[in-house]
Structure formats: C-alpha cells, structure tokens
Design a protein around this motif. Structure first.
Motif, PDB file in Angstrom:
ATOM      1  N   LYS A   1       0.846  -1.188   0.000  1.00 23.28           N
ATOM      2  CA  LYS A   1       0.000   0.000   0.000  1.00 23.28           C
ATOM      3  C   LYS A   1       0.886   1.244   0.000  1.00 23.28           C
ATOM      4  N   SER A   2       0.421   2.280  -0.667  1.00 21.80           N
ATOM      5  CA  SER A   2       1.241   3.476  -0.812  1.00 21.80           C
ATOM      6  C   SER A   2       1.582   4.106   0.540  1.00 21.80           C
ATOM      7  N   GLU A   3       0.618   4.077   1.489  1.00 24.41           N
ATOM      8  CA  GLU A   3       0.880   4.699   2.785  1.00 24.41           C
ATOM      9  C   GLU A   3       2.031   4.005   3.513  1.00 24.41           C
ATOM     10  N   VAL A   4       2.137   2.670   3.326  1.00 26.28           N
ATOM     11  CA  VAL A   4       3.206   1.920   3.989  1.00 26.28           C
ATOM     12  C   VAL A   4       4.561   2.381   3.468  1.00 26.28           C
ATOM     13  N   VAL A   5       4.665   2.545   2.161  1.00 30.57           N
ATOM     14  CA  VAL A   5       5.925   2.981   1.557  1.00 30.57           C
ATOM     15  C   VAL A   5       6.237   4.420   1.953  1.00 30.57           C
ATOM     16  N   VAL A   6       5.222   5.280   1.909  1.00 28.62           N
ATOM     17  CA  VAL A   6       5.425   6.691   2.274  1.00 28.62           C
ATOM     18  C   VAL A   6       5.944   6.802   3.705  1.00 28.62           C
ATOM     19  N   HIS A   7       5.339   6.032   4.628  1.00 28.28           N
ATOM     20  CA  HIS A   7       5.757   6.109   6.029  1.00 28.28           C
ATOM     21  C   HIS A   7       7.133   5.469   6.243  1.00 28.28           C
ATOM     22  N   ALA A   8       7.460   4.447   5.479  1.00 26.00           N
ATOM     23  CA  ALA A   8       8.785   3.826   5.581  1.00 26.00           C
ATOM     24  C   ALA A   8       9.871   4.813   5.156  1.00 26.00           C
ATOM     25  N   LEU A   9       9.624   5.548   4.082  1.00 31.43           N
ATOM     26  CA  LEU A   9      10.581   6.556   3.618  1.00 31.43           C
ATOM     27  C   LEU A   9      10.637   7.739   4.572  1.00 31.43           C
ATOM     28  N   ASP A  10       9.490   8.044   5.165  1.00 31.34           N
ATOM     29  CA  ASP A  10       9.395   9.162   6.103  1.00 31.34           C
ATOM     30  C   ASP A  10      10.388   9.006   7.255  1.00 31.34           C
ATOM     31  N   GLN A  11      10.643   7.767   7.670  1.00 28.86           N
ATOM     32  CA  GLN A  11      11.584   7.509   8.768  1.00 28.86           C
ATOM     33  C   GLN A  11      12.995   7.980   8.434  1.00 28.86           C
ATOM     34  N   HIS A  12      13.285   8.101   7.138  1.00 24.03           N
ATOM     35  CA  HIS A  12      14.607   8.565   6.690  1.00 24.03           C
ATOM     36  C   HIS A  12      14.571  10.037   6.267  1.00 24.03           C
ATOM     37  N   GLU A  13      13.475  10.718   6.599  1.00 23.02           N
ATOM     38  CA  GLU A  13      13.266  12.105   6.175  1.00 23.02           C
ATOM     39  C   GLU A  13      13.283  12.239   4.654  1.00 23.02           C
ATOM     40  N   VAL A  14      12.663  11.262   4.013  1.00 21.34           N
ATOM     41  CA  VAL A  14      12.440  11.303   2.569  1.00 21.34           C
ATOM     42  C   VAL A  14      10.939  11.454   2.375  1.00 21.34           C
ATOM     43  N   TYR A  15      10.530  12.518   1.700  1.00 25.88           N
ATOM     44  CA  TYR A  15       9.116  12.864   1.643  1.00 25.88           C
ATOM     45  C   TYR A  15       8.575  12.801   0.214  1.00 25.88           C
ATOM     46  N   VAL A  16       7.641  11.873   0.025  1.00 26.36           N
ATOM     47  CA  VAL A  16       6.894  11.738  -1.217  1.00 26.36           C
ATOM     48  C   VAL A  16       5.416  11.744  -0.841  1.00 26.36           C
ATOM     49  N   SER A  17       4.542  11.607  -1.830  1.00 29.48           N
ATOM     50  CA  SER A  17       3.109  11.640  -1.511  1.00 29.48           C
ATOM     51  C   SER A  17       2.389  10.494  -2.202  1.00 29.48           C
ATOM     52  N   THR A  18       1.106  10.398  -1.930  1.00 22.69           N
ATOM     53  CA  THR A  18       0.297   9.382  -2.590  1.00 22.69           C
ATOM     54  C   THR A  18      -0.370  10.030  -3.794  1.00 22.69           C
TER      55      THR A  18
END
Length: 383
Positions: free
Chosen positions: A302-319
């Motif tokens: 799911k896109s939210e899972v990937v977004v939140h996984a990247l968020d932990q590295h301060e990498v910000y994308v969107s759905t």
C-alpha cells in the motif's frame, strides 16, 4: 532531508520571504487609502502586476491577483458561468481535473448547468477531437488543465485552443498550476482566455496567486466588496503576497532556463531505476509528460506503507494530490487512464523542484530498495 513532494507545495525562496516580511513591516497601509502612504503601497502592487505581465508577455490589465490556484479556478469557471449563463449552460472539462475544478463543476451541475466530462487515454491525455465533438450550441466554456497534478500528463492545450478559435462564444480556461515554468506557454498565441497560476507551487508563499483574463473577456466577480482588482476580485489586497509572488515568478523563470534539463535528467534516472525494482509499475507517460512528476505503484505494498517507511529517513513523497491524499479512495486520474483499482489505490508520486539533485535521487532509490526489501521480509514472517 530529501523533499520530493514539490507538486504539493514548494519551499519558499528566501528572497520571497524577505519581500513578504518587508512589505508587511514597512508598507502595511491599505492600498485603497487615498493618502500618500496608501499610494506607495498601491504602487508596489502596480509594479508587481507590470513585472508579472512582462514575464508572461501579456497586458498588465489582464492580470488579476487572487489567493491561489483554487480561487483562480473557481473565479474562472463560476465567473464565466454566471456571466454567460443566459447564453448557454453547457461546460466541457475532463475526468482528471484538480478538485478545485471538478468540485466546482459538481456545484454548477446542482445549479442546472450541464457538464461534459471527457475521457482520457492510457497516457492521461484528452483527445482534442473529443473536445470538438462535445461542443454544443449552449457551450460557454472549456476547462482543461495544462499538466495533470498526479500523473504529470501534458494536455494538448495548443491543439484545443486552435479548435476553439472557430468558436468565438466559447471561453477556454486552463489550470496552469502544475505547468507554469516547466512547460512552454504562450498565452497570446494559444487562444487561452483564462489561465490560473499559484505562487506556492513556484517557491512563493501560500495565499497568493493570479488569474490571467484575456483582454476583452468579461467574467462575473464571486466576491462583492470594494471593487479591487478591477471589480473582478474584491477584498483588500495581500500586498506582501503579491510582491513576493512577483519576485518568486521572476526567480523561478530564471531557474527554469538554467535547470530544466537537469530536472529532466533526474526524472529520467528515477524512471530507469524504478523499473528495475520488482513489482514497480510506472503510470506517468514517457512522452508528453511534465519533467517534475513521476507516478508509480509497487504492486505488493500500500502506498501509505511505503510513504511512512521513507518518512523515517526524512524522505518525503506523496500518494495522490495533496488535496485528496487523506481520502481513502483510489486515484480518479489513474482509474480514468485505465489503471486497475488495486494499483490506482497504491500509487506514489515523486515531484521535483529545480533545487533537487541527482545525489538525492540516487539516495532515494537506495532507500526505496532497502525499505521494500525489509517490508517483504516482514510480510513473509507474518504469513
């Protein structure tokens, strides 16, 4: 930090922030006041209008300042509908417009207007011939976005404008919020009557924008008041926002000339690397797409899972679109492009600015591969 969510909003230029603060600290008078202090503030607005008109190669009286893209789109569409409702109540648009357009159309439908929603092909583009076929005796407006905010498809604005040259009673509105500074544009040559631009998409500040209204075109105001902006948009002007908007537009166009090819290189690199990752499907068309948007799905996640996984590295994308990202439903844009509901519900959008670097793109790919591999392991353990 890697910020790849520039289609949602951009980081303001320091110079734009400084302009905003200075104007609000020093030139805070109401520009409608008749004293000399108000006159100096009014002059700042006039200078900003002249600068923006020069950058767009249009007349100063064709520039109307608003609070941003949503207001500009509403003003263009509703202003046309009210002004020309006695002539006809039919409007043509597409199925992949921004909510500020699509929801405006729904509201007009509830008021008795007839709306034709055009299909797009698998690349997300409207066929200009479909526009021509949809024209009726009562058609008063065609509203088609320049660049789709989710998939990045560039619409054939020039071709549509050419068709509408033969229909003088139909106005042509283009939502240019995602296109300005990245896609070639000639407002005088492309038969565009109304064009929307938002400051915060080009490193200006939120709360400022503009609507180009071609000379000779009349639209009804949505706000009744003190008759500012030629009585098209009443309300005390956001002088700081307007001045910083003009500053940001000039800087953005300079950056575009210097860095557009670099942006294209970064997008090309990301596309090439993403397709090597198992389960990735890219939805942004390879041809006729904007250089700053790349939309893809990883089938297993799911896109939210990937977004939140990247968020932990301060990498910000969107759905999806930032205006729709908190709603739990598949992307209407991708569904309209023929993407299956499961994939449309898992899409991720990367959106670049001229300040992003190839090093950031390389780091992003490394982290995406690492995080998806970790997510795969977690999924296997949970089975």
């Amino acid at each position: 930090m890697i910020y790849f969510d520039n289609a949602a909003t951009t980081r303001p230029y320091r110079e734009a922030l400084d302009s905003f603060v200075k104007v609000n600290e020093v030139y805070y008078a109401n520009p409608s006041s008749i004293h000399s202090f108000g006159g100096r503030v009014e002059k700042l607005i006039a200078q900003s209008r002249k600068q923006i008109a020069g950058l767009l190669k249009v007349k100063e009286r064709e520039i109307f300042f608003t609070s941003g893209g949503t207001e500009s789109n509403n003003l263009a569409i509703k202003g046309t509908a009210i002004q020309y409702g006695s002539r006809g109540k039919h409007i043509i648009t597409s199925k992949i417009e921004h909510p500020s357009v699509s929801n405006t159309m729904k509201q007009l439908e509830s008021l008795g207007y007839s709306i034709t929603y055009l299909d797009v092909d698998e690349t997300g583009r409207v066929d200009p011939l479909d526009v021509e076929k949809a024209i009726q005796e009562e058609t008063i407006l065609v509203s088609i976005m320049h660049v789709n905010n989710e998939a990045g498809a560039i619409q054939p604005i020039k071709e549509i404008g050419s068709i509408l040259k033969d229909h003088s009673k139909i106005l042509f509105h283009v939502d240019g919020v995602q296109a300005f500074g990245k896609i070639s544009l000639s407002l005088p040559d492309d038969h565009i009557d109304l064009y929307s631009i938002s400051a915060h998409k080009i490193h200006g500040l939120k709360g400022a924008g503009m609507l180009f209204v071609r000379d000779g075109v009349n639209i009804s105001p949505l706000l009744s008041g003190g008759e500012q902006e030629g009585n098209v948009r009443s309300g005390t002007e956001n002088t700081g926002g307007i001045v910083s908007f003009a500053k940001a537009m000039r800087m953005y166009m300079e950056e575009s000339r210097d860095h557009l090819e670099k942006m294209k290189d970064i997008q090309r690199y990301l596309r090439e690397k993403l397709v090597t990752i198992a389960g990735v499907r890219i939805h942004t068309p390879q041809l006729d797409s904007a250089p700053h948007i790349l939309n893809f799905t990883i089938e297993d996640f799911k896109s939210e899972v990937v977004v939140h996984a990247l968020d932990q590295h301060e990498v910000y994308v969107s759905t999806t679109s930032a205006c729709s990202s908190k709603k739990s439903k598949p992307s209407q844009t991708l569904l309209s492009m023929g993407v299956g509901e499961d994939l449309a519900d898992r899409s991720i959008r990367i959106s670049l600015s001229f300040r992003n670097t190839m090093e950031e793109a390389e780091r992003f790919v490394q982290l995406l591969i690492k995080e998806t591999a970790q997510l795969q392991k977690t999924m296997r353990r949970s089975r």
